[in-house]
Every structure is written in structure tokens, then in C-alpha cells.
Design a protein around this motif. Structure first.
Motif, short mmCIF file in Angstrom:
data_model
loop_
_atom_site.label_atom_id
_atom_site.label_comp_id
_atom_site.label_asym_id
_atom_site.label_seq_id
_atom_site.Cartn_x
_atom_site.Cartn_y
_atom_site.Cartn_z
N ILE A 26 83.37 67.67 -44.60
CA ILE A 26 84.30 68.05 -45.67
C ILE A 26 85.24 66.90 -45.98
N ARG A 27 85.75 66.24 -44.94
CA ARG A 27 86.67 65.12 -45.17
C ARG A 27 86.00 63.98 -45.93
N GLU A 28 84.76 63.68 -45.60
CA GLU A 28 84.09 62.51 -46.16
C GLU A 28 83.41 62.79 -47.49
N HIS A 29 82.93 64.03 -47.69
CA HIS A 29 82.14 64.33 -48.89
C HIS A 29 82.76 65.39 -49.78
N GLY A 30 83.87 65.99 -49.35
CA GLY A 30 84.52 66.99 -50.17
C GLY A 30 83.87 68.35 -50.01
N LYS A 68 96.67 76.66 -45.28
CA LYS A 68 97.20 75.39 -44.80
C LYS A 68 98.53 75.08 -45.49
N ALA A 108 83.97 69.71 -40.26
CA ALA A 108 85.24 69.12 -40.70
C ALA A 108 85.06 67.68 -41.16
N GLU A 109 84.25 66.91 -40.43
CA GLU A 109 84.00 65.53 -40.83
C GLU A 109 83.31 65.46 -42.18
N GLU A 119 85.99 72.16 -37.21
CA GLU A 119 85.84 71.16 -36.15
C GLU A 119 84.86 71.63 -35.07
N GLY A 128 87.46 72.85 -49.77
CA GLY A 128 87.92 71.57 -49.25
C GLY A 128 89.16 71.65 -48.38
N VAL A 129 89.87 72.79 -48.42
CA VAL A 129 91.07 73.00 -47.60
C VAL A 129 91.06 74.45 -47.12
#
Length: 527
Positions: free
Chosen positions: A101-105, A212, A98-99, A139, A207-208
């Protein structure tokens, strides 16, 4: 004043907090090691229900502790103190999917397939023993600094045979990654974990997550009534994702079929090129068997929820740090790098002369290679096969191969030399194009961190090995007051598996012992 749990575990600092408690970095004073401890907290429930939840958590932690797989978090201990469970786990320096994906797409398809294959392998191992995870999501997928992909937080898992313990009336899990049958109140089953894996893969490449929405209720409604949007970045992963996200569990793609398709997707060329090694075949991880031929005979053979460092090895993310213990408290770093060229099956091995000291040619043209049959072993050697790493190698009589209990690697040592061979099969963090350039960048990282005392480069150069581009990194360094000489060859096979063959011995014995490395690389074969 620092707090102790069970008069043994000294809490150092919190690593992360979630709905079910806090994860602490802690020190095990009995065994002299750093661990992670999950402090499980239940709030808003009465004493009777809390006692039931505590019993369930302890039993489920013990169930997860029975699992022995490199992609499943190791549980060392579980204790009850202050009216709640504390789960003691292996501390893995890592970042969650999850980290990343959030930081690098969104991830490249091959990298997502690589990660998905390892998670699926962990789930298959758990399901084979009757353990369900029930909360597979980005996560809970850890991308470890040492190259592993590890599935964590089996804290809400339950043994199928003990399903009565889960009848608490509550819904445990994350709706965006929860299968429709669970949201409809049906019991979890192995297919439920597969649906969650499909949603995790979708999030990795898009990315999502697929369902969601703006609120918890809207997300639940979407899972129950909507079809997932067709992924636009998934490429060859599309059929796997959509097959796993079938609403009817009976129509859902099987684990075997998903594993096969993930292997194929992982070997597809990707931007900057790297692909995944296939998941190990069913069977005990790290098992050895003797592959004897005429005249050959031998014996059969948590988690940080935050990163240790803020960024990946951004310049060389595919060069994975492999860490092995040296005595008490000492460590040395073994590194690997792999090629990014489109796979072309042509197994071969070449032996290249050692470069002279203080030279480097990271852009050298790979040498030509031939296609030999299975190599003949030197007199007195025997061939061993490793099922988890999917390779075989020749070793001299009297030498022993030992599987690391925590890493995807084996160490080979024997009498008559202080030398050691380490064979590692790894998961790259991110793809890179040039294995030799990756060595150069990783060398910069190591020097900046001061991790190799007395380091001196002898050479970094490209070569061809097993018909594939590879790179050799040769250097010397101080270890315990002794000058150590190292050569490390990194490469990727035609079907996308990554290996490193690392040899070190004392510099005084380098000329005398170099022939061992030459023979090892001649006899190594992916299976």
C-alpha cells in the motif's frame, strides 16, 4: 561471532523490529533449513510481570502452532532463553500488505477482495479452534512470493479458554485497527477480528485506515465515537467493509456472509482484469476424496518483514512463482499465469498441438471451444477431488496425488514415467491483461536471474481452455544433468479462480509421455 539460540538456531541477520521484539533470519543446524525467529522482548516491566508475559507468550505460540492452514504462518518451535521466549517460524519470502500500500497506493477492488478472502479464511480456521488473533492489520498480512496470502504474528493471540492469561492490564494491538469493544476494555471475541479485517480492507482500497488520526489518543477517540468515512474506491467491497465496521459486535457482518461477498467482489472485473479465487470451503485444507463412477475405483483420497527483492514482478505480477524442492538443496520454479477477460461460464477443454521449437506467438487468437459434459475418463483412470483447490481431475490407476504441506498445489506422479503433473491454485500479486504476454515477461525475469540452466523456449502461445483464454509455455532446461521438457498452462475460471497445469518429463520421453498431459487437461474440472 554469530549467536546461537538453544544450541541449534544460528542467528544470521535481523529482518525487522517492532514493539514486541525482533525477527531474525536464522539457520536450523539440526534440520538444515533457514527459518525466522521472533525474539520477544518485554521492556519497562518488573520481573514478576515479565515472567507472566513470557508464560503467556509461550502458551499462545503453542496455541497458534496447532493451526494447520495454508494462510496461517507455520510455527516450528518455541524456546525460552535469556529470560525471554524465542518463536521459531517458517521463513516466508514476502512483502506485507502495508508495504505494498505504501509503495503502490490503493489496491484494485478484486485484488483487495482476494487478499481479504484469504485472511478471512485463516481467521475462520483459527476461530474454529478457539484461537483469536487480536492484531489483524496490513503489517501482519504477508503477500508471499510463492503466491500465498499469509496471516502472521499470532504472538498476541490467546485461547478463549485461557483468557485469564491476558489479564495483564495492558492494551495490546494497533488502535487504528482495533475494534471499539477492545478499546472499551471488553474481552476480544471472534467479531473483534472481523472488525479489524474490515479496517484492513478499508486501508487496502482507500490507502489509509478508516480512523487514522494525528495521534494515538485522537485515533482511539475516533474509533470510539466517529463513524467511518464512506469509502470512495471500494466499489462492490463497500458493503463488506461497512458491515464489518459496525460498532456493535452483535450487529457486525458474520464471517459467512463476508466470505460470500468477498468471493463475489473478487470475481468482479478490475483494471487489467484479475480476480481472486474463492476461499476454500470449510474442512481440512488439501483433503482428497474419491469421485468414483461406473468402472472407476480408487483409494480415498517468518516471515520476512522485508522483501527478498525490492519490487514485484512489475511486468507480470500475476505470474506467481511456485517453488518445489528437488532433492537436497535443489529447486525448480513452476510458474502460473491467468487470463483477465470478464468471466463467462462455458466450461470446456481443448487439446492443442505442440508448437514447433523456437516459435512464439503471444498474440495468437484464442481458439474456439465447445461446452462438453463432465468428461469420460480413459479406461483404468479414476477421478479425485481436492477440497482446498476446489477441482477434480482424472489420474491413472497406480498414480498418487500428494498435497504440498506449504503451498496451494498438489503433485501427481506414477509408475512407468519420470513425468510429473503439478496442479496449483494461486493468488496473483497484481493483475495483468494478457496471459501469454505475462509468460514472455516472466521468461525475461527468469533468464535475467539465471534460474533455468540451459533454458530454450519452444513456444509461448495463447489458447482457449474451459471456455476461457489461457496460455501455454513450453520449454526445455537442464536439471541435474538431464534435459527436461516442460509445458505449463495457466488460466482463470469464470468465477475467478486461478490454476496452472504443469507437466514435465525428460526430453527423451517427451513424445512418449505427452499424452499424459493431454489427458490430464481433458479430465480437469473446477468444482
Amino acid at each position: 561471532m554469530e549467536r546461537q539460540v538453544s544450541n541449534r538456531y544460528r542467528l544470521i541477520e535481523p529482518l525487522g523490529e517492532g514493539g514486541m521484539g525482533v525477527v531474525w533470519r536464522a539457520y536450523d543446524e539440526l534440520l538444515d533449513r533457514t527459518v525466522a525467529i521472533k525474539e520477544v522482548r518485554y521492556t519497562g516491566v518488573g520481573d514478576d510481570k515479565r515472567a507472566d508475559l513470557n508464560r503467556r507468550t509461550i502458551r499462545e505460540a503453542r496455541a497458534a502452532g496447532r493451526l494447520d492452514h495454508p494462510s496461517v504462518i507455520v510455527i516450528h518451535d518455541v524456546v525460552e532463553e535469556d529470560g525471554r521466549p524465542w518463536i521459531v517460524m517458517q521463513l516466508i519470502r514476502s512483502r506485507s500488505l502495508a508495504e505494498v500500500i505504501r509503495e503502490h497506493g490503493p489496491l484494485p477492488v478484486a485484488q483487495a477482495a482476494l487478499i481479504g478472502g484469504r485472511v478471512l479464511d485463516a481467521l475462520r480456521a483459527a476461530h474454529a479452534t478457539g484461537v483469536l488473533h487480536r492484531d489483524v492489520k496490513p503489517e501482519n498480512v504477508l503477500l508471499a512470493d510463492d503466491g500465498r496470502v499469509v496471516l502472521t504474528d499470532f504472538g498476541i493471540a490467546s485461547l478463549e479458554a485461557e483468557a485469564g492469561l491476558t489479564a495483564t492490564g495492558g492494551l495490546v494491538g494497533t488502535p487504528a485497527y482495533m475494534p471499539p469493544e477492545r478499546l472499551n476494555g471488553e474481552p476480544a471475541r471472534p467479531e473483534s477480528d472481523l472488525w479489524s479485517l474490515g479496517a484492513t480492507l478499508y486501508a487496502a482500497v482507500e490507502g489509509v485506515p478508516p480512523f487514522k488520526r494525528d495521534s494515538w489518543a485522537a485515533t482511539v477517540a475516533a474509533v470510539l465515537r466517529d463513524l467511518p468515512g464512506q469509502p470512495v474506491r471500494a466499489g462492490v467491497l463497500g458493503p463488506v467493509i461497512m458491515g464489518l465496521l459496525q460498532r456493535d459486535p452483535a450487529a457486525r457482518m458474520s464471517a459467512d456472509e463476508a466470505a460470500h461477498l468477498l468471493r463475489a467482489a473478487a470475481s468482479e472485473p478490475a483494471p487489467y482484469g484479475y480476480a481472486a479465487p474463492p476461499a476454500p470451503p470449510p474442512g481440512p485444507a488439501g483433503s482428497w476424496s474419491d469421485m468414483t463412477g461406473p468402472g472407476e475405483r480408487g483409494p480415498a483420497g517468518t516471515v520476512s518483514l522485508r522483501a527478498r527483492r525490492r519490487g514485484w514482478f512489475l511486468g507480470v505480477p500475476a505470474a506467481v512463482l511456485a517453488v518445489a524442492a528437488l532433492g537436497t538443496g535443489g529447486w525448480y520454479v513452476v510458474t502460473t499465469s491467468q487470463s483477465a477477460t470478464t468471466p463467462t461460464p462455458a466450461p470446456t477443454s481443448t487439446s492443442t498441438p505442440a508448437p514447433s521449437r523456437a516459435t512464439a506467438s503471444p498474440t495468437a487468437t484464442p481458439e474456439a471451444s465447445t461446452t462438453p459434459t463432465t468428461p469420460r475418463l480413459p479406461a483404468g483412470w479414476r477421478r479425485l477431488a481436492n477440497s482446498a483447490g476446489q477441482f477434480s481431475i482424472g489420474i491413472p490407476q497406480g498414480w498418487q496425488a500428494k498435497k504440498s504441506p506449504t503451498r496451494d498445489s498438489i503433485t501427481v506422479t506414477g509408475p512407468g514415467t519420470p513425468g510429473m503433473l503439478l496442479v496449483e491454485w494461486t493468488v496473483p500479486d497484481k493483475p495483468v491483461a494478457d496471459p501469454a504476454r505475462a509468460w514472455v515477461e516472466l521468461e525475461k525475469e527468469i533468464q535475467a536471474k539465471g534460474e533455468f540452466a540451459g533454458y530454450e523456449r519452444i513456444g509461448i502461445r495463447s489458447t482457449t481452455y474451459l471456455g476461457r483464454p489461457a496460455a501455454d509455455w513450453e520449454f526445455t532446461r537442464q536439471r541435474g544433468g538431464t534435459l527436461i521438457h516442460v509445458i505449463n498452462r495457466g488460466f482463470r475460471t469464470a468465477d475467478g479462480r486461478h490454476y496452472a497445469l504443469y507437466w514435465d518429463t525428460t526430453d527423451a520421453r517427451w513424445d512418449q509421455d505427452r499424452h499424459y498431459f493431454d489427458q490430464f487437461v481433458k479430465t480437469f474440472r473446477p468444482e
